[in-house]
Design a protein around this motif. Sequence first.
Motif, mmCIF file in Angstrom:
data_model
loop_
_atom_site.group_PDB
_atom_site.id
_atom_site.type_symbol
_atom_site.label_atom_id
_atom_site.label_comp_id
_atom_site.label_asym_id
_atom_site.label_seq_id
_atom_site.Cartn_x
_atom_site.Cartn_y
_atom_site.Cartn_z
ATOM 1 N N THR A 185 0.822 -1.213 0.000
ATOM 2 C CA THR A 185 0.000 0.000 0.000
ATOM 3 C C THR A 185 0.854 1.261 0.000
ATOM 4 O OG1 THR A 185 -0.143 -0.081 2.418
ATOM 5 C CG2 THR A 185 -1.913 -1.134 1.196
ATOM 6 N N ASN A 186 2.162 1.111 0.260
ATOM 7 C CA ASN A 186 3.032 2.292 0.265
ATOM 8 C C ASN A 186 3.122 2.958 -1.098
ATOM 9 O OD1 ASN A 186 4.402 0.096 -0.747
ATOM 10 N ND2 ASN A 186 6.309 0.499 0.357
ATOM 11 N N LEU A 187 2.873 2.208 -2.177
ATOM 12 C CA LEU A 187 2.934 2.822 -3.506
ATOM 13 C C LEU A 187 1.893 3.925 -3.641
ATOM 14 C CD1 LEU A 187 3.995 2.873 -6.447
ATOM 15 C CD2 LEU A 187 2.155 1.266 -6.994
ATOM 16 N N SER A 188 0.640 3.644 -3.218
ATOM 17 C CA SER A 188 -0.415 4.643 -3.363
ATOM 18 C C SER A 188 -0.120 5.885 -2.532
ATOM 19 C CB SER A 188 -1.766 4.044 -2.956
ATOM 20 O OG SER A 188 -1.731 3.593 -1.618
ATOM 21 N N ILE A 189 0.590 5.717 -1.413
ATOM 22 C CA ILE A 189 0.941 6.856 -0.565
ATOM 23 C C ILE A 189 2.066 7.674 -1.197
ATOM 24 C CG2 ILE A 189 1.823 7.510 1.713
ATOM 25 C CD1 ILE A 189 0.580 4.886 2.739
ATOM 26 N N ALA A 190 3.017 6.975 -1.812
ATOM 27 C CA ALA A 190 4.174 7.654 -2.406
ATOM 28 C C ALA A 190 3.897 8.178 -3.807
ATOM 29 C CB ALA A 190 5.365 6.694 -2.447
ATOM 30 N N LEU A 191 2.852 7.664 -4.462
ATOM 31 C CA LEU A 191 2.633 7.973 -5.872
ATOM 32 C C LEU A 191 2.438 9.466 -6.156
ATOM 33 C CD1 LEU A 191 2.683 6.257 -8.374
ATOM 34 C CD2 LEU A 191 0.192 6.056 -8.256
ATOM 35 N N PRO A 192 1.684 10.206 -5.329
ATOM 36 C CA PRO A 192 1.568 11.649 -5.622
ATOM 37 C C PRO A 192 2.928 12.354 -5.675
ATOM 38 C CG PRO A 192 -0.105 11.002 -4.042
ATOM 39 C CD PRO A 192 0.812 9.824 -4.204
ATOM 40 N N GLY A 193 3.817 12.037 -4.736
ATOM 41 C CA GLY A 193 5.147 12.639 -4.755
ATOM 42 C C GLY A 193 5.969 12.184 -5.939
ATOM 43 N N LEU B 250 -3.900 0.234 7.979
ATOM 44 C CA LEU B 250 -3.970 1.428 8.813
ATOM 45 C C LEU B 250 -2.586 1.987 9.132
ATOM 46 C CD1 LEU B 250 -6.786 0.626 11.403
ATOM 47 C CD2 LEU B 250 -6.751 2.505 9.759
ATOM 48 N N LEU B 251 -1.664 1.076 9.459
ATOM 49 C CA LEU B 251 -0.312 1.508 9.782
ATOM 50 C C LEU B 251 0.351 2.172 8.586
ATOM 51 C CD1 LEU B 251 1.947 1.511 11.908
ATOM 52 C CD2 LEU B 251 2.658 -0.724 11.053
ATOM 53 N N SER B 252 0.073 1.636 7.412
ATOM 54 C CA SER B 252 0.659 2.200 6.203
ATOM 55 C C SER B 252 0.137 3.607 5.939
ATOM 56 C CB SER B 252 0.362 1.284 5.011
ATOM 57 O OG SER B 252 0.902 1.808 3.822
ATOM 58 N N TRP B 253 -1.198 3.767 5.977
ATOM 59 C CA TRP B 253 -1.770 5.074 5.665
ATOM 60 C C TRP B 253 -1.444 6.117 6.727
ATOM 61 C CZ3 TRP B 253 -3.837 7.099 1.433
ATOM 62 C CH2 TRP B 253 -4.198 6.233 0.392
ATOM 63 N N ALA B 254 -1.475 5.700 7.999
ATOM 64 C CA ALA B 254 -1.212 6.668 9.069
ATOM 65 C C ALA B 254 0.282 6.925 9.230
ATOM 66 C CB ALA B 254 -1.805 6.155 10.379
ATOM 67 N N GLY B 255 1.054 5.860 9.423
ATOM 68 C CA GLY B 255 2.480 6.008 9.697
ATOM 69 C C GLY B 255 3.276 6.508 8.514
ATOM 70 N N LEU B 256 3.107 5.849 7.352
ATOM 71 C CA LEU B 256 3.885 6.252 6.181
ATOM 72 C C LEU B 256 3.420 7.592 5.634
ATOM 73 C CD1 LEU B 256 4.311 2.855 4.283
ATOM 74 C CD2 LEU B 256 5.853 3.971 5.909
ATOM 75 N N GLY B 257 2.112 7.859 5.757
ATOM 76 C CA GLY B 257 1.620 9.166 5.319
ATOM 77 C C GLY B 257 2.248 10.296 6.110
ATOM 78 N N LEU B 258 2.384 10.080 7.423
ATOM 79 C CA LEU B 258 3.028 11.091 8.273
ATOM 80 C C LEU B 258 4.519 11.179 7.960
ATOM 81 C CD1 LEU B 258 2.649 13.044 10.668
ATOM 82 C CD2 LEU B 258 3.198 11.130 12.194
ATOM 83 N N LEU B 259 5.145 10.041 7.673
ATOM 84 C CA LEU B 259 6.579 10.031 7.370
ATOM 85 C C LEU B 259 6.898 10.842 6.122
ATOM 86 C CD1 LEU B 259 9.420 8.823 7.966
ATOM 87 C CD2 LEU B 259 8.771 6.885 6.508
ATOM 88 N N ILE B 260 6.070 10.703 5.098
ATOM 89 C CA ILE B 260 6.323 11.406 3.836
ATOM 90 C C ILE B 260 6.227 12.920 4.016
ATOM 91 C CG2 ILE B 260 5.352 11.796 1.540
ATOM 92 C CD1 ILE B 260 4.792 8.882 1.314
ATOM 93 N N TYR C 191 7.476 14.596 6.323
ATOM 94 C CA TYR C 191 8.745 15.098 6.858
ATOM 95 C C TYR C 191 9.955 14.553 6.115
ATOM 96 C CZ TYR C 191 5.724 16.442 10.721
ATOM 97 O OH TYR C 191 4.718 16.996 11.473
ATOM 98 N N ALA C 192 9.733 13.672 5.154
ATOM 99 C CA ALA C 192 10.845 13.098 4.390
ATOM 100 C C ALA C 192 10.407 12.920 2.946
ATOM 101 C CB ALA C 192 11.276 11.760 5.007
ATOM 102 N N SER C 193 11.293 12.401 2.137
ATOM 103 C CA SER C 193 10.988 12.153 0.733
ATOM 104 C C SER C 193 10.058 10.958 0.583
ATOM 105 C CB SER C 193 12.295 11.899 -0.024
ATOM 106 O OG SER C 193 12.045 11.375 -1.313
ATOM 107 N N TRP C 194 9.416 10.849 -0.584
ATOM 108 C CA TRP C 194 8.571 9.682 -0.874
ATOM 109 C C TRP C 194 9.374 8.390 -0.815
ATOM 110 C CZ3 TRP C 194 10.378 6.815 -4.857
ATOM 111 C CH2 TRP C 194 11.153 7.433 -5.832
ATOM 112 N N ARG C 195 10.699 8.492 -0.996
ATOM 113 C CA ARG C 195 11.547 7.296 -0.947
ATOM 114 C C ARG C 195 11.490 6.615 0.424
ATOM 115 N NH1 ARG C 195 13.714 11.005 -4.266
ATOM 116 N NH2 ARG C 195 14.680 10.333 -6.228
ATOM 117 N N ALA C 196 11.241 7.407 1.460
ATOM 118 C CA ALA C 196 11.169 6.834 2.803
ATOM 119 C C ALA C 196 10.019 5.846 2.928
ATOM 120 C CB ALA C 196 11.005 7.951 3.834
ATOM 121 N N ALA C 197 8.961 6.031 2.119
ATOM 122 C CA ALA C 197 7.827 5.117 2.162
ATOM 123 C C ALA C 197 8.190 3.735 1.638
ATOM 124 C CB ALA C 197 6.660 5.688 1.351
ATOM 125 N N PHE C 198 9.310 3.631 0.925
ATOM 126 C CA PHE C 198 9.796 2.328 0.464
ATOM 127 C C PHE C 198 10.957 1.831 1.317
ATOM 128 C CE2 PHE C 198 7.944 4.289 -3.369
ATOM 129 C CZ PHE C 198 7.019 3.322 -3.709
#
Length: 448
Positions: free
Chosen positions: A37-45, A158-168, A170-177
């Motif tokens: 699911t991290n792809l959909s979170i990182a895709l806009p960036g 849930l962890l992906s959307w909440a945690g990785l969404g917050l991570l992006i 403050y960091a690059s989309w690369r962090a989601a991978f």
Amino acid sequence: MKVHAANTRAGSMQRVWQRKILLLCWISYALSYLCRTNLSIALPGMTGEFSWSASSAGLIGSAFFISYAAGHLLSGIAGDRLPIKKFLCAGMFGTSLCNLLMGFFPVYGVILAVWTVNGLFLSTLWGPIVRAIAVWYSPDDRNSPAVIISFSSLAGYLLSWAGLGLLIQYASWRAAFFLPGAVTLCYSFLFAAKMNDNPARVGLTNYSRPAEEAEAADSSQERPVSLWTLVREQRLLYFCVAALAQGVIKDGITLWEPTILTDLYDASAGIVATASSLIPLCSFFGVFLSGRLMNRYYGREKKPGMLLFLGTGCCCLFFFLLLGRSLWLDVLFFSVISALLCGVNTLLLTFIPLRLSACGRSSSVAGLFNFFAYLGAGSSGILSGALVDRWGWSSTVLLWAGLCLLGIVMIAAGFRGKPAAAEDAAQPGRHLPRLRKALSAGHAGTRP
């Protein structure tokens, strides 16, 4: 007294190992959702940085679903033949590397190829996990672990959307991978060290085959029932169609819900994000409801399956009549429909495959049903999009109601009739008696 004490110690040790195996498998599958699911979170960036077109970005997701669906079919069959631990470790190790490569080589061609391969690696996990439950838990005790393991995907989501969404933020989309890849890579080594896919190694019971069958037959002459024999003799194609129908609806909601809210209400990104987060939260209740229904109708899975599809269909009809009246009313319908479909998903992809462990094909059947479920997910965008272009969003909701009716018919047809008498051992279907014995509760309503 000594025998009783020994049995008590064995039972206690079995329960300890059961909890350990369930936890290891639960974390494995939750992490798998972080790695997809991290792809959909990182895709806009990513689209913003590389100026990809919508079709180019969408092709990455479509390629993943195609490989993921095909991989389930192949991995499910292999999962019944290969050692559970090695197969799961290979899948986790492979998907972790794919995620790390996504961040290190941000070139479109590489990303498309790597994410397609990632779908193949991720498809290796579910079938062997179902098989692990069948190995460690007796038929009487499988309902609870089946429900618990189904929660893992929702937790990962849930962890992906909440945690990785917050991570992006403050960091690059690369962090989601990078983060999911690194965590999964480390966990794969821990899993390899702690997992035990053979209870006999520690002197415990392997429940994947009934004890009386093991005593009555020479294990050197036993072979698992072929998948085609199960499909043909046990009408599994009906369940495949039901899985496809729920896949179209379930993933259609995931795909179109933000677009529907934006088009009908001109909703802001914040409101859409809040509304989207309610769907997986409500899905927890859907999985819990399916577990309660399975306990209430133990051995009669036809009833909860039809009830869940019927409830979903009724919600879709009301949604068809009320769509566009209120944003939060629409969100409520989306959430309830998704919750009920998660119950259907748990029945088809967990409970029914576990019933087939008596024939050594729990992983194969789980892979087969997953293949059709994601085939429906892959076709959802094309089918719903064509209807929307011609008749608007209400036509998509009406399609979902029709698919629920199809699901009810397929569930009823799949459980139709009573188990036939056991064949002679010399017949091609000589392995089916133990399957029919395992499934007989589905018609008689008694515990196996």
